[in-house]
Design an enzyme around this catalytic site. Structure first.
Site, PDB file in Angstrom:
ATOM      1  N   GLY A 183     -13.501   7.058  -8.952  1.00 43.89           N
ATOM      2  CA  GLY A 183     -12.141   7.899  -8.876  1.00 43.89           C
ATOM      3  C   GLY A 183     -11.126   7.504  -8.099  1.00 43.89           C
ATOM      4  O   GLY A 183      -9.771   7.912  -7.996  1.00 43.89           O
ATOM      5  N   CYS A 228       0.839  -0.950   0.049  1.00 46.24           N
ATOM      6  CA  CYS A 228       0.034   0.020  -0.043  1.00 46.24           C
ATOM      7  C   CYS A 228       1.125   1.119   0.012  1.00 46.24           C
ATOM      8  O   CYS A 228       1.729   1.398   1.043  1.00 46.24           O
ATOM      9  CB  CYS A 228      -0.974  -0.149   1.329  1.00 46.24           C
ATOM     10  SG  CYS A 228      -1.686   1.518   1.390  1.00 46.24           S
ATOM     11  N   HIS A 263      -4.402   1.810   8.480  1.00 45.23           N
ATOM     12  CA  HIS A 263      -4.937   1.261   6.976  1.00 45.23           C
ATOM     13  C   HIS A 263      -6.282   0.934   6.972  1.00 45.23           C
ATOM     14  O   HIS A 263      -6.781  -0.097   7.455  1.00 45.23           O
ATOM     15  CB  HIS A 263      -3.952   0.158   6.350  1.00 45.23           C
ATOM     16  CG  HIS A 263      -4.374  -0.115   5.155  1.00 45.23           C
ATOM     17  ND1 HIS A 263      -4.034   0.269   3.787  1.00 45.23           N
ATOM     18  CD2 HIS A 263      -5.327  -1.452   4.545  1.00 45.23           C
ATOM     19  CE1 HIS A 263      -4.608  -0.328   3.096  1.00 45.23           C
ATOM     20  NE2 HIS A 263      -5.413  -1.111   3.256  1.00 45.23           N
ATOM     21  N   HIS A 297      -8.158   8.271   2.085  1.00 43.98           N
ATOM     22  CA  HIS A 297      -7.474   9.564   2.121  1.00 43.98           C
ATOM     23  C   HIS A 297      -8.650  10.754   1.791  1.00 43.98           C
ATOM     24  O   HIS A 297      -9.410  10.501   0.883  1.00 43.98           O
ATOM     25  CB  HIS A 297      -6.395   9.505   1.106  1.00 43.98           C
ATOM     26  CG  HIS A 297      -6.723   8.968  -0.296  1.00 43.98           C
ATOM     27  ND1 HIS A 297      -6.965   7.966  -0.510  1.00 43.98           N
ATOM     28  CD2 HIS A 297      -7.034   9.800  -1.548  1.00 43.98           C
ATOM     29  CE1 HIS A 297      -7.197   7.509  -1.675  1.00 43.98           C
ATOM     30  NE2 HIS A 297      -7.373   8.987  -2.373  1.00 43.98           N
ATOM     31  N   HIS A 331      -6.538   3.319   0.243  1.00 42.03           N
ATOM     32  CA  HIS A 331      -6.122   3.427   1.558  1.00 42.03           C
ATOM     33  C   HIS A 331      -7.059   5.062   1.919  1.00 42.03           C
ATOM     34  O   HIS A 331      -6.619   5.974   1.146  1.00 42.03           O
ATOM     35  CB  HIS A 331      -4.694   3.711   2.059  1.00 42.03           C
ATOM     36  CG  HIS A 331      -4.295   3.982   3.302  1.00 42.03           C
ATOM     37  ND1 HIS A 331      -3.159   3.264   4.305  1.00 42.03           N
ATOM     38  CD2 HIS A 331      -4.568   4.951   4.181  1.00 42.03           C
ATOM     39  CE1 HIS A 331      -2.777   4.004   5.310  1.00 42.03           C
ATOM     40  NE2 HIS A 331      -3.731   4.965   5.256  1.00 42.03           N
TER      41      HIS A 331
HETATM   42  P1  5GP Z   1      -7.488   8.704  -5.531  1.00 44.95           P
HETATM   43  O1  5GP Z   1      -7.896   8.688  -6.971  1.00 44.95           O
HETATM   44  O2  5GP Z   1      -7.299   7.389  -4.887  1.00 44.95           O
HETATM   45  O3  5GP Z   1      -8.521   9.580  -5.025  1.00 44.95           O
HETATM   46  O4  5GP Z   1      -6.631   9.738  -5.063  1.00 44.95           O
HETATM   47  C1  5GP Z   1      -5.202   9.375  -4.966  1.00 44.95           C
HETATM   48  C2  5GP Z   1      -4.249  10.440  -5.232  1.00 44.95           C
HETATM   49  O5  5GP Z   1      -2.829   9.974  -4.800  1.00 44.95           O
HETATM   50  C3  5GP Z   1      -4.206  10.878  -6.369  1.00 44.95           C
HETATM   51  O6  5GP Z   1      -4.343  12.238  -6.545  1.00 44.95           O
HETATM   52  C4  5GP Z   1      -2.652  10.472  -7.099  1.00 44.95           C
HETATM   53  O7  5GP Z   1      -2.068  11.833  -7.457  1.00 44.95           O
HETATM   54  C5  5GP Z   1      -2.133  10.595  -5.405  1.00 44.95           C
HETATM   55  N1  5GP Z   1      -1.032   9.610  -5.292  1.00 44.95           N
HETATM   56  C6  5GP Z   1      -0.721   8.499  -5.715  1.00 44.95           C
HETATM   57  N2  5GP Z   1       0.592   8.128  -5.480  1.00 44.95           N
HETATM   58  C7  5GP Z   1       1.180   8.972  -4.593  1.00 44.95           C
HETATM   59  C8  5GP Z   1       2.448   9.005  -4.308  1.00 44.95           C
HETATM   60  O8  5GP Z   1       3.317   8.308  -4.315  1.00 44.95           O
HETATM   61  N3  5GP Z   1       2.824  10.252  -3.678  1.00 44.95           N
HETATM   62  C9  5GP Z   1       1.889  11.306  -3.395  1.00 44.95           C
HETATM   63  N4  5GP Z   1       2.264  12.453  -2.766  1.00 44.95           N
HETATM   64  N5  5GP Z   1       0.877  11.134  -3.863  1.00 44.95           N
HETATM   65  C10 5GP Z   1       0.282  10.050  -4.708  1.00 44.95           C
HETATM   66 ZN    ZN Z   2      -2.361   1.615   3.583  1.00 42.71          ZN
END
Ligand code: 5GP
Ligand code: ZN
Length: 113
Positions: free
Chosen positions: A92, A5, A47, A99, A97
């Site tokens: 999306g 993760c 997590h 966030h 995890h």
């Molecule tokens: P989701 O698409 O799950 O709502 O958001 C995941 C977010 O995590 C995306 O906006 C993506 O740019 C960010 N993200 C993915 N991997 C990393 C990483 O390794 N470091 C950082 N700082 N952001 C990440």
């Molecule tokens: Zn996690």
């Protein structure tokens, strides 16, 4: 900690991030692919795969996360901002995890895409 993760690895420091806040419950860091002048991710250290996977025992933690988001937004001098958590691929979510995206620094359209 869940193996493989990316956000658990950020929480543990195995993967580098640009942190703006850390406390006992969470870490907040800059999104790698920012969608606004300020784009932070607020991530619980525990997590939890998504908000949909949280259990009743997580409620106090979820409440404290909201408090952390409020404090982080204030420290970043955001007055208008949006807090988003995506749940499921159709919405999306790409990292499983929990966030919260905190987006600000520009006018944000509504409805979101
Ligand atoms: P989701 O698409 O799950 O709502 O958001 C995941 C977010 O995590 C995306 O906006 C993506 O740019 C960010 N993200 C993915 N991997 C990393 C990483 O390794 N470091 C950082 N700082 N952001 C990440
Ligand atoms: Zn996690």
């Amino acid at each position: 900690m869940s193996e493989n993760c990316i956000f658990c690895k950020i929480v543990s420091g195995q993967v580098k991030s640009q942190n703006v806040h850390e406390d006992d419950d969470c870490v907040a860091f800059k999104d790698l692919n920012p969608q606004a002048p300020t784009h932070l991710l607020v991530v619980p250290k525990k997590h939890i795969p998504s908000l949909a996977a949280a259990v009743s025992g997580d409620e106090a933690l979820l409440g404290r996360l909201q408090g952390a988001i409020r404090a982080i937004a204030k420290s970043q001098k955001l007055d208008s901002y949006r807090v988003v958590t995506n749940i499921g691929r159709m919405a999306g979510q790409s990292v499983d995890h929990l966030h919260y995206h905190v987006l600000g620094g520009r006018r944000l359209g509504w409805p979101p895409g």
